[in-house]
Design a protein around this motif. Structure first.
Motif, PDB file in Angstrom:
ATOM      1  N   GLN A 128       8.521   3.351  -8.849  1.00 55.78           N
ATOM      2  CA  GLN A 128       8.160   3.665 -10.225  1.00 55.78           C
ATOM      3  C   GLN A 128       7.295   4.916 -10.193  1.00 55.78           C
ATOM      4  O   GLN A 128       6.465   5.066  -9.288  1.00 55.78           O
ATOM      5  CB  GLN A 128       7.413   2.497 -10.873  1.00 55.78           C
ATOM      6  CG  GLN A 128       7.071   2.725 -12.342  1.00 55.78           C
ATOM      7  CD  GLN A 128       6.365   1.525 -12.954  1.00 55.78           C
ATOM      8  OE1 GLN A 128       6.375   0.426 -12.396  1.00 55.78           O
ATOM      9  NE2 GLN A 128       5.742   1.718 -14.096  1.00 55.78           N
ATOM     10  N   LEU A 129       7.479   5.792 -11.152  1.00 50.45           N
ATOM     11  CA  LEU A 129       6.817   7.088 -11.138  1.00 50.45           C
ATOM     12  C   LEU A 129       5.814   7.221 -12.274  1.00 50.45           C
ATOM     13  O   LEU A 129       5.942   6.578 -13.313  1.00 50.45           O
ATOM     14  CB  LEU A 129       7.849   8.217 -11.247  1.00 50.45           C
ATOM     15  CG  LEU A 129       8.979   8.216 -10.220  1.00 50.45           C
ATOM     16  CD1 LEU A 129       9.930   9.379 -10.500  1.00 50.45           C
ATOM     17  CD2 LEU A 129       8.442   8.282  -8.797  1.00 50.45           C
ATOM     18  N   HIS A 130       4.808   8.068 -12.041  1.00 46.18           N
ATOM     19  CA  HIS A 130       3.931   8.493 -13.120  1.00 46.18           C
ATOM     20  C   HIS A 130       4.684   9.506 -13.993  1.00 46.18           C
ATOM     21  O   HIS A 130       5.775   9.970 -13.644  1.00 46.18           O
ATOM     22  CB  HIS A 130       2.662   9.134 -12.565  1.00 46.18           C
ATOM     23  CG  HIS A 130       1.762   8.183 -11.830  1.00 46.18           C
ATOM     24  ND1 HIS A 130       1.029   7.241 -12.462  1.00 46.18           N
ATOM     25  CD2 HIS A 130       1.489   8.069 -10.495  1.00 46.18           C
ATOM     26  CE1 HIS A 130       0.315   6.553 -11.580  1.00 46.18           C
ATOM     27  NE2 HIS A 130       0.585   7.031 -10.371  1.00 46.18           N
ATOM     28  N   GLU A 131       4.079   9.849 -15.116  1.00 46.23           N
ATOM     29  CA  GLU A 131       4.709  10.833 -16.019  1.00 46.23           C
ATOM     30  C   GLU A 131       4.954  12.166 -15.329  1.00 46.23           C
ATOM     31  O   GLU A 131       5.906  12.873 -15.658  1.00 46.23           O
ATOM     32  CB  GLU A 131       3.819  11.047 -17.255  1.00 46.23           C
ATOM     33  CG  GLU A 131       3.737   9.829 -18.179  1.00 46.23           C
ATOM     34  CD  GLU A 131       5.045   9.538 -18.888  1.00 46.23           C
ATOM     35  OE1 GLU A 131       5.866  10.458 -18.994  1.00 46.23           O
ATOM     36  OE2 GLU A 131       5.249   8.386 -19.309  1.00 46.23           O
ATOM     37  N   ASP A 132       4.104  12.529 -14.374  1.00 50.32           N
ATOM     38  CA  ASP A 132       4.280  13.816 -13.698  1.00 50.32           C
ATOM     39  C   ASP A 132       5.278  13.745 -12.555  1.00 50.32           C
ATOM     40  O   ASP A 132       5.479  14.732 -11.832  1.00 50.32           O
ATOM     41  CB  ASP A 132       2.928  14.330 -13.194  1.00 50.32           C
ATOM     42  CG  ASP A 132       2.285  13.390 -12.158  1.00 50.32           C
ATOM     43  OD1 ASP A 132       2.891  12.337 -11.856  1.00 50.32           O
ATOM     44  OD2 ASP A 132       1.194  13.713 -11.665  1.00 50.32           O
ATOM     45  N   GLY A 133       5.909  12.585 -12.347  1.00 47.37           N
ATOM     46  CA  GLY A 133       6.927  12.451 -11.312  1.00 47.37           C
ATOM     47  C   GLY A 133       6.408  11.980  -9.971  1.00 47.37           C
ATOM     48  O   GLY A 133       7.208  11.779  -9.052  1.00 47.37           O
ATOM     49  N   THR A 134       5.106  11.762  -9.826  1.00 44.34           N
ATOM     50  CA  THR A 134       4.558  11.249  -8.566  1.00 44.34           C
ATOM     51  C   THR A 134       4.672   9.729  -8.564  1.00 44.34           C
ATOM     52  O   THR A 134       4.553   9.076  -9.599  1.00 44.34           O
ATOM     53  CB  THR A 134       3.107  11.667  -8.387  1.00 44.34           C
ATOM     54  OG1 THR A 134       2.341  11.197  -9.510  1.00 44.34           O
ATOM     55  CG2 THR A 134       2.983  13.174  -8.300  1.00 44.34           C
ATOM     56  N   PRO A 135       4.881   9.130  -7.393  1.00 46.72           N
ATOM     57  CA  PRO A 135       5.076   7.673  -7.351  1.00 46.72           C
ATOM     58  C   PRO A 135       3.789   6.888  -7.530  1.00 46.72           C
ATOM     59  O   PRO A 135       2.712   7.335  -7.146  1.00 46.72           O
ATOM     60  CB  PRO A 135       5.677   7.434  -5.960  1.00 46.72           C
ATOM     61  CG  PRO A 135       5.215   8.596  -5.153  1.00 46.72           C
ATOM     62  CD  PRO A 135       5.097   9.758  -6.070  1.00 46.72           C
ATOM     63  N   LEU A 136       3.923   5.700  -8.134  1.00 44.66           N
ATOM     64  CA  LEU A 136       2.807   4.774  -8.182  1.00 44.66           C
ATOM     65  C   LEU A 136       2.539   4.201  -6.798  1.00 44.66           C
ATOM     66  O   LEU A 136       3.432   4.094  -5.982  1.00 44.66           O
ATOM     67  CB  LEU A 136       3.120   3.615  -9.146  1.00 44.66           C
ATOM     68  CG  LEU A 136       2.752   3.773 -10.628  1.00 44.66           C
ATOM     69  CD1 LEU A 136       3.638   4.834 -11.287  1.00 44.66           C
ATOM     70  CD2 LEU A 136       2.891   2.434 -11.338  1.00 44.66           C
TER      71      LEU A 136
ATOM     72  N   GLY B  72       0.791  -1.229   0.000  1.00 40.92           N
ATOM     73  CA  GLY B  72       0.000   0.000   0.000  1.00 40.92           C
ATOM     74  C   GLY B  72       0.816   1.269   0.000  1.00 40.92           C
ATOM     75  O   GLY B  72       0.251   2.372  -0.065  1.00 40.92           O
ATOM     76  N   ARG B  73       2.126   1.147   0.067  1.00 37.20           N
ATOM     77  CA  ARG B  73       2.986   2.339   0.090  1.00 37.20           C
ATOM     78  C   ARG B  73       3.492   2.646  -1.323  1.00 37.20           C
ATOM     79  O   ARG B  73       3.317   1.842  -2.241  1.00 37.20           O
ATOM     80  CB  ARG B  73       4.154   2.126   1.051  1.00 37.20           C
ATOM     81  CG  ARG B  73       3.707   1.878   2.486  1.00 37.20           C
ATOM     82  CD  ARG B  73       4.869   1.841   3.455  1.00 37.20           C
ATOM     83  NE  ARG B  73       4.418   1.474   4.789  1.00 37.20           N
ATOM     84  CZ  ARG B  73       3.905   2.326   5.681  1.00 37.20           C
ATOM     85  NH1 ARG B  73       3.796   3.614   5.360  1.00 37.20           N
ATOM     86  NH2 ARG B  73       3.523   1.914   6.870  1.00 37.20           N
ATOM     87  N   PRO B  74       4.102   3.815  -1.536  1.00 39.47           N
ATOM     88  CA  PRO B  74       4.596   4.156  -2.880  1.00 39.47           C
ATOM     89  C   PRO B  74       5.547   3.098  -3.418  1.00 39.47           C
ATOM     90  O   PRO B  74       6.283   2.458  -2.663  1.00 39.47           O
ATOM     91  CB  PRO B  74       5.311   5.497  -2.662  1.00 39.47           C
ATOM     92  CG  PRO B  74       4.658   6.082  -1.457  1.00 39.47           C
ATOM     93  CD  PRO B  74       4.300   4.911  -0.582  1.00 39.47           C
TER      94      PRO B  74
END
Length: 428
Positions: A419-427, A414-416
């Protein structure tokens, strides 16, 4: 043959599972062999280039092969070279590697040559990344392109699963790894039919990839550590503590990734970002020693060959340095995977624990360190258990690994993710 719609035909008979699965065997075997050959080709190219960069060239210049100066210069130059290649090759060697996972949708085939070239240079230059992510991406792209060309109408998911299984089987030298990893992937993408029907083709591809690699290159993950003589009550606490320590270190890397990625993205140019990343990796290599360079598979065998040859502090420094190198390499734009560097960190952490408390069996310490680190970095439970166990080729550690995996999973789930989204936020 065309069907006359004027003649009532009734409902089409359902095909049996055997009739559905038999046509998959030949494509699966072909994709498995192709996946292994691509991996082997890139690995051999990287090894030859590595010999030139780290042996022939420094010897010709009368510079120490792994001197501080040479490590800093070589990693910086490697970053510059990869940055220039990413800038000029078609497709820029694929998407930002911080946003990609181990098994992703197919890339355009035109991206594959540049991606493989960049991967070879990355591996040869001493960057702390493995070949698994880019090689899997390249094989998926090739399998999908060839499959669509020669067997039109087949679904993308078939070629994706066959190529992923063939590559993973070749990487680990056994189809079991591919089956375990794809069990989790196929569960997330639930489809009709029994799980083993869906695993039939990937297992054939993984077997072909593993056999091809084994026959041609004879890979081995066994660290030849002293055998584990079976579970003891005191081992329960040791296993849990060491695995949790590995998971905590891995989660620190996970949480650091977005910040490091933001820093390199602010440089606004891949050549500048990769050169800066290479320089930082060279400085880390100078701090941690040459064993903290490269993907880590050969280096971890050298590290484990002498468990008592270093102090607990030295092992701890190597684990921290390798973790930092993994974060920098994964965030600045180098193409590569995170499994093999994470294994190195887990082994170094386990050897650190053994050096601190000699009564902790070294095989147990190493496997639990790897288990915790991999669970944090990959979130693949089967992969983490399998990789940890195969390092010692001893089934006696499996019960302890299963026990240790439970609190670790509660910590990481359940934690980050790393791997990141295109905007730099973590999955998540």
């Amino acid at each position: 043959m065309a069907i006359d719609s004027s003649v009532p035909t009734g409902p089409a008979p359902e095909s049996t599972p055997v009739r559905r699965l038999l046509p998959v065997i030949v494509p699966a075997l072909a994709v498995g062999v192709l996946s292994a050959l691509v991996l082997l080709g890139v690995s051999l190219l990287a090894e030859r280039l590595q010999d030139v960069l780290w042996e022939t060239l420094p010897d010709a210049l009368s510079v120490g092969r792994y001197s501080t100066l040479w490590m800093i210069v070589m990693l910086t130059v490697s970053g510059l070279a990869v940055g220039l290649l990413v800038r000029v090759v078609p497709g820029h060697a694929g998407p930002d590697p911080a946003t990609t996972g181990l098994v992703d949708p197919p890339l355009p085939p035109g991206v594959v040559p540049g991606l493989l070239l960049v991967t070879a240079v990355t591996l040869a230059g001493g960057v702390s990344l493995g070949p698994e992510n880019p090689i899997t991406a390249a094989n998926i792209a090739l399998a999908f392109w060839l499959g669509r060309r020669f067997v039109p109408g087949t679904p993308m998911e078939l070629w994706l699963s066959l190529a992923a299984a063939g590559t993973i089987g070749a990487l680990f030298g056994t189809p079991v790894a591919a089956a375990l990893i794809l069990t989790e992937t196929l569960t997330e993408r639930a489809g009709p039919g029994p799980l083993w029907d869906r695993l039939f083709g990937p297992l054939a591809a993984g077997t072909a990839g593993a056999l091809t690699m084994t026959l041609l290159a004879h890979p081995s993950f066994d660290l030849a550590l002293p055998a584990y003589d079976g579970p003891h009550w005191g081992d329960l606490l040791s296993a849990v503590v060491i695995a949790l320590a590995g998971a905590v270190l891995g989660m620190l890397a996970v949480y650091a990734l977005p910040y490091a990625h933001r820093f390199f993205r602010a440089l606004r140019h891949p050549v500048l970002a990769l050169t800066a990343g290479g320089l930082l990796l060279g400085l880390l290599g100078a701090l941690g020693g040459h064993l903290t360079l490269f993907k880590g598979l050969d280096e971890v065998k050298e590290l484990a060959a002498d468990p008592g040859g270093r102090s607990a502090g030295q092992f701890a420094v190597m684990a921290v340095v390798k973790t930092a190198a993994l974060v920098i390499a994964a965030s600045c734009g180098f193409r590569g995977g995170r499994i093999f560097p994470a294994v190195f960190v887990g082994v170094a952490l386990g050897l650190c624990a053994h050096a601190m408390v000699a009564s902790v069996p070294v095989a147990l310490a190493v496997t639990c360190g790897v288990l915790g680190m991999l669970l944090a970095i990959t979130r693949q439970g089967w992969l983490s258990l399998f990789t940890a166990a195969v390092l010692v080729s001893d089934a006696a550690v499996l019960p302890m690994l299963c026990v240790a995996s439970l609190p670790v999973w509660l910590l990481v789930t359940g934690r980050p993710q790393m791997q990141l989204h295109e905007d730099g936020t973590p999955l998540k």
